[in-house]
Design a protein around this motif. Structure first.
Motif, PDB file in Angstrom:
ATOM      1  N   MET A   1       0.794  -1.248   0.118  1.00 49.53           N
ATOM      2  CA  MET A   1       0.062  -0.274   0.220  1.00 49.53           C
ATOM      3  C   MET A   1       0.851   1.009   0.159  1.00 49.53           C
ATOM      4  O   MET A   1       0.769   2.216   0.488  1.00 49.53           O
ATOM      5  CB  MET A   1      -0.715  -0.021   0.861  1.00 49.53           C
ATOM      6  N   ASP A   2       1.857   1.083  -0.695  1.00 48.56           N
ATOM      7  CA  ASP A   2       2.873   2.548  -0.295  1.00 48.56           C
ATOM      8  C   ASP A   2       2.304   3.838  -1.400  1.00 48.56           C
ATOM      9  O   ASP A   2       1.556   3.330  -2.827  1.00 48.56           O
ATOM     10  CB  ASP A   2       3.931   2.271  -1.571  1.00 48.56           C
ATOM     11  N   ASN A   3       2.827   4.878  -0.300  1.00 50.08           N
ATOM     12  CA  ASN A   3       2.027   6.390  -1.480  1.00 50.08           C
ATOM     13  C   ASN A   3       0.362   6.001  -1.370  1.00 50.08           C
ATOM     14  O   ASN A   3      -0.267   7.216  -1.863  1.00 50.08           O
ATOM     15  CB  ASN A   3       2.507   6.499  -2.690  1.00 50.08           C
ATOM     16  N   LYS A   4      -0.287   5.080  -0.571  1.00 51.33           N
ATOM     17  CA  LYS A   4      -1.666   5.434  -0.012  1.00 51.33           C
ATOM     18  C   LYS A   4      -2.034   5.912   0.841  1.00 51.33           C
ATOM     19  O   LYS A   4      -1.163   4.273   2.005  1.00 51.33           O
ATOM     20  CB  LYS A   4      -2.126   4.091  -1.365  1.00 51.33           C
ATOM     21  N   LYS A   5      -2.468   6.395   1.417  1.00 47.83           N
ATOM     22  CA  LYS A   5      -3.628   6.578   2.931  1.00 47.83           C
ATOM     23  C   LYS A   5      -4.138   5.661   3.062  1.00 47.83           C
ATOM     24  O   LYS A   5      -4.684   4.719   2.741  1.00 47.83           O
ATOM     25  CB  LYS A   5      -4.409   7.894   2.607  1.00 47.83           C
ATOM     26  N   LEU A   6      -3.779   4.888   4.215  1.00 41.99           N
ATOM     27  CA  LEU A   6      -4.270   3.844   4.997  1.00 41.99           C
ATOM     28  C   LEU A   6      -5.912   3.919   5.581  1.00 41.99           C
ATOM     29  O   LEU A   6      -6.030   5.256   5.843  1.00 41.99           O
ATOM     30  CB  LEU A   6      -3.631   3.181   5.974  1.00 41.99           C
ATOM     31  N   LYS A   7      -6.920   3.227   5.245  1.00 41.05           N
ATOM     32  CA  LYS A   7      -8.354   3.833   5.538  1.00 41.05           C
ATOM     33  C   LYS A   7      -8.224   2.945   7.086  1.00 41.05           C
ATOM     34  O   LYS A   7      -7.934   2.260   7.670  1.00 41.05           O
ATOM     35  CB  LYS A   7      -9.146   2.637   5.500  1.00 41.05           C
ATOM     36  N   ILE A   8      -8.655   3.825   8.230  1.00 41.68           N
ATOM     37  CA  ILE A   8      -8.948   4.733   9.890  1.00 41.68           C
ATOM     38  C   ILE A   8      -9.769   3.973  10.193  1.00 41.68           C
ATOM     39  O   ILE A   8     -10.671   5.242   9.670  1.00 41.68           O
ATOM     40  CB  ILE A   8      -7.222   4.446  10.594  1.00 41.68           C
ATOM     41  N   VAL A   9      -9.882   4.079  11.462  1.00 42.74           N
ATOM     42  CA  VAL A   9     -10.477   4.299  12.234  1.00 42.74           C
ATOM     43  C   VAL A   9     -10.216   4.155  13.693  1.00 42.74           C
ATOM     44  O   VAL A   9      -9.417   3.022  13.995  1.00 42.74           O
ATOM     45  CB  VAL A   9     -12.457   2.984  12.780  1.00 42.74           C
ATOM     46  N   ILE A  10     -10.392   5.502  14.143  1.00 40.33           N
ATOM     47  CA  ILE A  10      -9.880   5.904  15.183  1.00 40.33           C
ATOM     48  C   ILE A  10     -11.274   5.632  16.440  1.00 40.33           C
ATOM     49  O   ILE A  10     -11.546   5.954  17.088  1.00 40.33           O
ATOM     50  CB  ILE A  10      -9.313   7.712  15.664  1.00 40.33           C
ATOM     51  N   MET A  11     -10.018   5.167  16.907  1.00 43.47           N
ATOM     52  CA  MET A  11     -11.181   4.749  19.033  1.00 43.47           C
ATOM     53  C   MET A  11     -10.489   5.020  20.148  1.00 43.47           C
ATOM     54  O   MET A  11      -9.206   5.224  20.118  1.00 43.47           O
ATOM     55  CB  MET A  11     -11.304   3.000  19.524  1.00 43.47           C
ATOM     56  N   SER A  27      -5.529  12.677  11.020  1.00 49.41           N
ATOM     57  CA  SER A  27      -5.887  12.791   9.852  1.00 49.41           C
ATOM     58  C   SER A  27      -5.446  13.454   8.959  1.00 49.41           C
ATOM     59  O   SER A  27      -6.367  13.586   7.776  1.00 49.41           O
ATOM     60  CB  SER A  27      -7.397  13.463  10.245  1.00 49.41           C
ATOM     61  N   HIS A  28      -4.385  14.265   9.275  1.00 48.23           N
ATOM     62  CA  HIS A  28      -3.180  14.496   7.930  1.00 48.23           C
ATOM     63  C   HIS A  28      -2.380  13.737   7.412  1.00 48.23           C
ATOM     64  O   HIS A  28      -2.054  13.656   6.174  1.00 48.23           O
ATOM     65  CB  HIS A  28      -1.821  15.256   8.278  1.00 48.23           C
ATOM     66  N   ILE A  29      -2.199  12.673   7.708  1.00 44.68           N
ATOM     67  CA  ILE A  29      -1.429  11.307   7.089  1.00 44.68           C
ATOM     68  C   ILE A  29      -2.505   9.642   6.371  1.00 44.68           C
ATOM     69  O   ILE A  29      -2.177   8.841   6.211  1.00 44.68           O
ATOM     70  CB  ILE A  29      -0.225  11.204   7.896  1.00 44.68           C
ATOM     71  N   ALA A  30      -3.557   9.777   7.807  1.00 46.16           N
ATOM     72  CA  ALA A  30      -4.766   9.103   7.524  1.00 46.16           C
ATOM     73  C   ALA A  30      -6.211   8.894   6.595  1.00 46.16           C
ATOM     74  O   ALA A  30      -6.264  10.266   6.411  1.00 46.16           O
ATOM     75  CB  ALA A  30      -4.778   8.162   8.415  1.00 46.16           C
ATOM     76  N   ILE A 226       3.175   1.297   8.501  1.00 46.10           N
ATOM     77  CA  ILE A 226       2.246  -0.039   8.264  1.00 46.10           C
ATOM     78  C   ILE A 226       1.504   0.247   6.593  1.00 46.10           C
ATOM     79  O   ILE A 226       2.143  -0.312   5.611  1.00 46.10           O
ATOM     80  CB  ILE A 226       1.233   0.027   9.043  1.00 46.10           C
ATOM     81  N   SER A 227       2.125   1.473   6.739  1.00 49.08           N
ATOM     82  CA  SER A 227       2.036   2.391   5.235  1.00 49.08           C
ATOM     83  C   SER A 227       2.638   1.978   4.193  1.00 49.08           C
ATOM     84  O   SER A 227       2.242   1.498   3.155  1.00 49.08           O
ATOM     85  CB  SER A 227       0.734   3.168   5.206  1.00 49.08           C
ATOM     86  N   SER A 228       3.612   1.697   4.433  1.00 48.21           N
ATOM     87  CA  SER A 228       4.992   1.562   3.652  1.00 48.21           C
ATOM     88  C   SER A 228       5.194   0.269   3.535  1.00 48.21           C
ATOM     89  O   SER A 228       6.642   0.055   2.354  1.00 48.21           O
ATOM     90  CB  SER A 228       6.112   2.499   3.716  1.00 48.21           C
TER      91      SER A 228
END
Length: 263
Positions: A1-11, A27-30, A226-228
């Motif tokens: 998933m290089d160069n792609k923002k991860l889709k995340i849920v924040i708890m 929120s700036h990096i994901a 993790i994203s890279s």
């Protein structure tokens, strides 16, 4: 998933002091699909009676005054559509100011919430002080698992209120750790951790300010790794670490006698 923002849920849980800024940085990096605030029995804002028993009326009153002040700032911010303080005084406001979906739940492991997350299908779930143990059904949904930031150098000071126990034990160096979550408390392999000087800290609030800031920075690094696909973990050797639960009233008295305070 290089160069792609991860889709995340924040708890996370309700907080007016530290966590909103970390959520904003995240929120700036994901790609944040949702911010979930967990309000349950073990949430810190539901332990006011315990705090009174531990630290007394004066310390709790000081914390109450600061909370009221921050609440007033938050209300003012909402009235002006988050143009004054940019939502930094509550988890809900930082979510709305940054156009992040926001939800409040009482049970992280309820079938309804698990199904809701399954529909979102995030790449990763991250925990900023989420107050419940997450069970395997939810842990197994994201491709990259669930990661948590804990305010100590794991495997030491696992469990409750590391800010209290660091001071109680007169430690001079603290830290924070980002680790993969399992169905056990503060378990799972360590992704990244760092140290911070706490020798000048005489209050839990000042110590938490340092470890929460560090924890937010480490979480950003963990998400980027993790994203890279650049994660290098090490075992969280809980058998050779330490675990602490909530302090007793007697331990809190000793904490105060040593000159330490809540705020």
């Amino acid at each position: 998933m290089d160069n792609k923002k991860l889709k995340i849920v924040i708890m996370t849980q309700s907080d007016r002091f530290f966590l909103p800024k970390n959520i904003k940085k995240t929120s700036h990096i994901a790609d944040v699909s949702e911010v979930v605030q967990v309000n349950c029995k073990s949430s810190l804002n539901n332990k006011l009676t315990d705090y009174y028993n531990w630290f007394g009326l004066f310390q709790c009153a000081k914390m109450g005054v600061l909370t009221i002040l921050y609440t007033a700032f938050d209300i003012l911010d909402k009235l002006f559509k988050y143009k004054i303080f940019k939502g930094i005084y509550s988890v809900e406001s930082i979510s709305k100011a940054n156009k992040l979906p926001f939800r409040v739940i009482t049970d992280s492991n309820s079938p309804e919430f698990v199904e809701h997350i399954r529909k979102i299908n995030p790449d990763l779930i991250i925990s900023y002080s989420a107050p419940q143990v997450i069970k395997s059904e939810l842990l197994n949904i994201p491709e990259h698992g669930v990661i948590n930031v804990h305010g100590s150098l794991l495997p030491d000071y696992r469990g409750c209120l590391p800010s209290f126990w660091y001071l109680y034990n007169d430690e001079k160096v603290g830290g924070a750790t980002v680790h993969y979550m399992s169905a056990k408390i503060d378990d799972g392999d360590i992704i990244v951790q760092g140290t911070v000087d706490i020798s000048d800290c005489k209050t839990m609030f000042s110590l938490m300010k340092k470890t929460k800031l560090l924890g937010g920075e480490l979480m950003i690094k963990a998400i980027e790794d993790i994203s890279s696909n650049n994660v290098s973990t090490k075992p969280n050797d809980v058998e050779n670490g330490s675990y602490f639960t909530w302090p007793t009233k007697e331990q809190a008295k000793e904490f105060l006698k040593k000159g330490y305070r809540l705020i």
